[in-house]
Design an enzyme around this catalytic site. Structure first.
Site, PDB file in Angstrom:
ATOM      1  CD  GLU A   1      58.123  39.449  66.309  1.00  0.00           C
ATOM      2  OE1 GLU A   1      57.372  40.419  66.139  1.00  0.00           O
ATOM      3  OE2 GLU A   1      58.906  39.058  65.438  1.00  0.00           O
TER       4      GLU A   1
ATOM      5  NE  ARG B   1      64.960  48.466  48.827  1.00  0.00           N
ATOM      6  CZ  ARG B   1      64.985  49.314  49.839  1.00  0.00           C
ATOM      7  NH1 ARG B   1      65.641  49.000  50.931  1.00  0.00           N
ATOM      8  NH2 ARG B   1      64.382  50.473  49.767  1.00  0.00           N
TER       9      ARG B   1
ATOM     10  CD  GLU C   1      55.928  39.271  59.541  1.00  0.00           C
ATOM     11  OE1 GLU C   1      56.273  40.404  59.218  1.00  0.00           O
ATOM     12  OE2 GLU C   1      56.630  38.542  60.268  1.00  0.00           O
TER      13      GLU C   1
ATOM     14  CD1 TRP D   1      55.936  44.698  48.290  1.00  0.00           C
ATOM     15  CD2 TRP D   1      55.403  46.837  48.666  1.00  0.00           C
ATOM     16  NE1 TRP D   1      54.982  44.725  49.266  1.00  0.00           N
ATOM     17  CE2 TRP D   1      54.633  46.013  49.525  1.00  0.00           C
ATOM     18  CE3 TRP D   1      55.224  48.214  48.729  1.00  0.00           C
ATOM     19  CZ2 TRP D   1      53.716  46.531  50.428  1.00  0.00           C
ATOM     20  CZ3 TRP D   1      54.310  48.732  49.628  1.00  0.00           C
ATOM     21  CH2 TRP D   1      53.572  47.891  50.476  1.00  0.00           C
TER      22      TRP D   1
ATOM     23  CG  HIS E   1      37.929  40.919  79.999  1.00  0.00           C
ATOM     24  ND1 HIS E   1      36.884  41.119  80.884  1.00  0.00           N
ATOM     25  CD2 HIS E   1      39.050  40.861  80.745  1.00  0.00           C
ATOM     26  CE1 HIS E   1      37.372  41.195  82.112  1.00  0.00           C
ATOM     27  NE2 HIS E   1      38.686  41.032  82.058  1.00  0.00           N
TER      28      HIS E   1
ATOM     29  CE  LYS F   1      64.565  41.995  56.952  1.00  0.00           C
ATOM     30  NZ  LYS F   1      63.932  41.197  58.020  1.00  0.00           N
TER      31      LYS F   1
END
Ligand code: G6P
Length: 610
Positions: A483, A27, A490, A75, A506, A605
């Site tokens: 993903e 966390r 990450e 955090w 493009h 997380k």
């Protein structure tokens, strides 16, 4: 973000709190701290910049000892990571608090408290809570002080509070951030997540919004609702076991969780498939009535869950014939949304606590929708409790910050939802039977793809020195490419972007040269020939191609192309299967680069702040 743990026990609580923090590091992990009340009625505090291991080092030379305490892993939101900003925060020597969330009116409160002579030692929003509590507790008990001051806090919080004058007491409360109560044997605990306490109990009370809990000696647990009335909340047994909290024989949680996918996908399917169709009744007694009324879907999520939602849009429109809008929750919640009649609101969230997704659900519930469905991995989470219907993804706890098994089980659940909606909307029964049979075979196919791990590890060497990468996909594989790019950035910190392959010409084609690896997924579907032309465009510009392709599509290694073959799978389920090599690729690149795979920098997380 941030993890809280608190304990009132018969033994010294330092070890319980420390173990809890280690389990909550997912966390947040930029600093950590702990306060324990000792037998002489003093609060002892240790805090350290960096991971929980740094706090552990400090505790070795300066151990804390006592039967009650609170702890925190941070955090940063307000104030950079530093020891002064690490929790617990104290007001004087007698009161300490740990906080997860954001206090939005902290500036006004800070000015008011400074005006009264309170001296602040940190830049955090949390410190106002410590001083407010100190002011209040000077004339009342700690429980009442918490109940009073929280009425003046705007924003989201879960709190743990301890006072030197109240032996064997820890107060916890939550509003907008998660907090559970662990029920021990003559001991009691609080934590942001049951995982933090599995070493001491498997019995939990999930607090409701605004609840305040008072832990006391001999396992005393009293819960009061947001109005201050004493309430009974049921105790639930945590069923996932404790194995999920350890890496086992794997080097990282992420690798362990990647390899758990065949098992957890099988669990996500268990009891939900009939011979030739999905068992709509397995979604719950009210599911059929709700689903059969739905004529549109609004799907809202964040991060990896959002990518799962994007895949689902292709499925739901193609196989269930239902119009779908997909949006990131942080945008949705501030938009004036037009809600057509009979629209079902669907949220997707691994944790069930993501602040933006939860806020979007609460906003949606204000009106206009047919009802709400949460596709979620955590039973008892806020999202699960506040939705009309829940579909559990059954991935088990996911510790690695980069989501893997939570994503593929979300996709599995979304395919089940597609089939359930298809069934109530009269989908062709042969097609339904075909997809049900493909789903049954999915865990074994996933197993086969995982066997490619050694080859993907070799492939990853081509990326270790690169600074950029481009991922391409078409149709439902465009979100798979998104993903894949997200995973790579990450955990390996390589800049990665994803495009629908048809968009290449493009703009992004201008970036393609020998320094820009291009990764593509090429399942055997109706867009294959189009994709092959797009890949030619890359080759013609001297780009280096890495293609994960179906074994039957006729793509093979060449000078500028490396092809890895995947087994044939029904095209409907290919997005699930083709996610796996991208997960493994990112993992091995990150290992080669020596980054912190399970706890990448700056991320958390579970994002329980806006
Ligand atoms: C964080 C995590 C991501 C996750 C996202 C949404 O950013 O690092 O892995 O996808 O939150 O989380 P949720 O629990 O709502 O799926």
């Amino acid at each position: 973000m941030c993890g809280i743990v608190g304990a009132v026990a018969r033994r010294n609580v330092q070890g319980i709190l420390l173990e809890g923090l280690k389990r909550l590091e997912y966390r947040g992990y930029d600093s950590a701290g702990m306060v324990v009340r000792n037998a002489h009625g003093h609060l002892q505090r240790q805090r350290a910049l960096g991971k929980v291991a740094a706090l552990e080092d400090k505790l070795e030379s300066g151990a804390l000892n006592g039967n009650s305490g609170i702890a925190h892993t941070r955090w940063a939101t307000h104030g950079r990571p530093s020891e002064e900003n690490a929790h617990p925060h104290q007001s004087g020597e007698r009161l300490a608090v740990v906080h997860n969330g954001i206090i939005e009116n902290h500036e006004g409160l800070r000015a008011e408290l400074e005006g009264e002579g309170y001296v602040f030692t940190s830049q955090t929003d949390t410190e106002v809570i410590a001083h407010l509590l100190e002011r209040e507790a000077s004339h009342t008990d700690l429980l009442s002080a918490v109940q009073t001051i929280t009425a003046g806090l705007d924003g989201a919080y879960a709190l743990g509070v301890i006072h030197a004058d109240e032996p064997n007491v820890v107060i916890g409360t939550r509003k907008g951030s998660p907090l559970v109560v662990g029920v021990g044997i003559e001991e009691a605990f609080i934590a942001s997540d049951p995982l933090a306490l599995l070493q001491v109990t498997d019995r939990f009370i999930y607090l409701e919004e605004g609840d305040v809990v008072r832990l006391s000696g001999n396992g005393g647990i009293e819960v009061f609702d947001s109005q201050g009335a004493a309430v009974e909340r049921s105790i639930q047994i945590f069923e996932h076991g404790d194995g999920s909290a350890s890496k086992g024989d794997y080097r990282h949680f992420m690798l362990k969780e990647i390899h758990e996918q065949p098992k957890v996908i099988a669990e996500a399917l268990e009891g939900r498939l009939g011979d030739r169709s999905v068992l709509v009744e397995s979604f719950g007694p009210d599911a059929e009535a709700l689903l059969s009324k739905a004529s549109q879907i609004h799907l809202v999520a964040c991060g990896t869950s959002y990518h799962a939602g994007m895949v689902a849009r292709y499925w739901l429109e193609r196989y269930a014939g239902i119009p779908v809008q997909v949006e990131v929750a942080s945008e949705y919640r501030y938009r004036r949304v037009v809600v057509p009649e009979n629209t079902l609101f669907v949220t997707l969230s691994q944790s069930g606590e993501t602040a933006d997704t939860l806020a979007a659900l609460r906003f949606a519930k204000q009106g206009g929708y047919l009802g709400s469905l949460a596709i979620c991995n955590v039973p008892g989470s806020s999202l699960a409790r506040e939705s009309d219907l829940t579909l559990m993804t059954r991935a088990g706890p996911e510790i690695g910050v980069a989501s893997t098994k939570a994503f593929t089980t979300q996709l599995t659940a979304l395919m089940l939802l597609t089939l359930a909606l298809g069934r109530v909307r009269g989908q062709d029964s042969e097609e339904q039977a075909r997809l049900v049979s493909a789903l049954r075979g999915l865990p074994a196919q996933v197993e086969r793809v995982l066997e490619l791990d050694p080859q993907i590890e070799i492939l990853s060497q081509a990326f270790a020195e690169k600074h950029h990468a481009l991922f391409l996909g078409r149709g439902a594989h465009f979100p798979v490419a998104l993903e894949g790019a997200l995973k790579l950035k990450e955990i390996s910190y390589i800049h990665a972007e994803a495009y629908p392959a048809g968009e290449l010409k493009h703009g992004p084609l201008a970036l393609v040269d020998s320094e820009m690896p291009v990764i593509s997924v090429a399942p055997n579907d109706e867009l294959l020939e189009k994709l092959k032309s797009n890949l030619q465009e890359v080759r013609a510009r001297g780009g280096e191609l890495f293609v994960f392709a179906d074994e039957n599509v006729g793509l093979a290694d060449g000078d500028d192309t490396r092809v890895l073959h995947l087994p044939y799978i029904d095209e409907a389920l290919a997005p699930i299967l083709y996610t796996l090599p991208l997960q493994l690729l990112s993992y091995h690149v990150a290992v080669l680069k020596g980054t912190d795979v399970d706890q990448p920098r700056n991320l958390a997380k579970s994002v329980t702040v806006e």
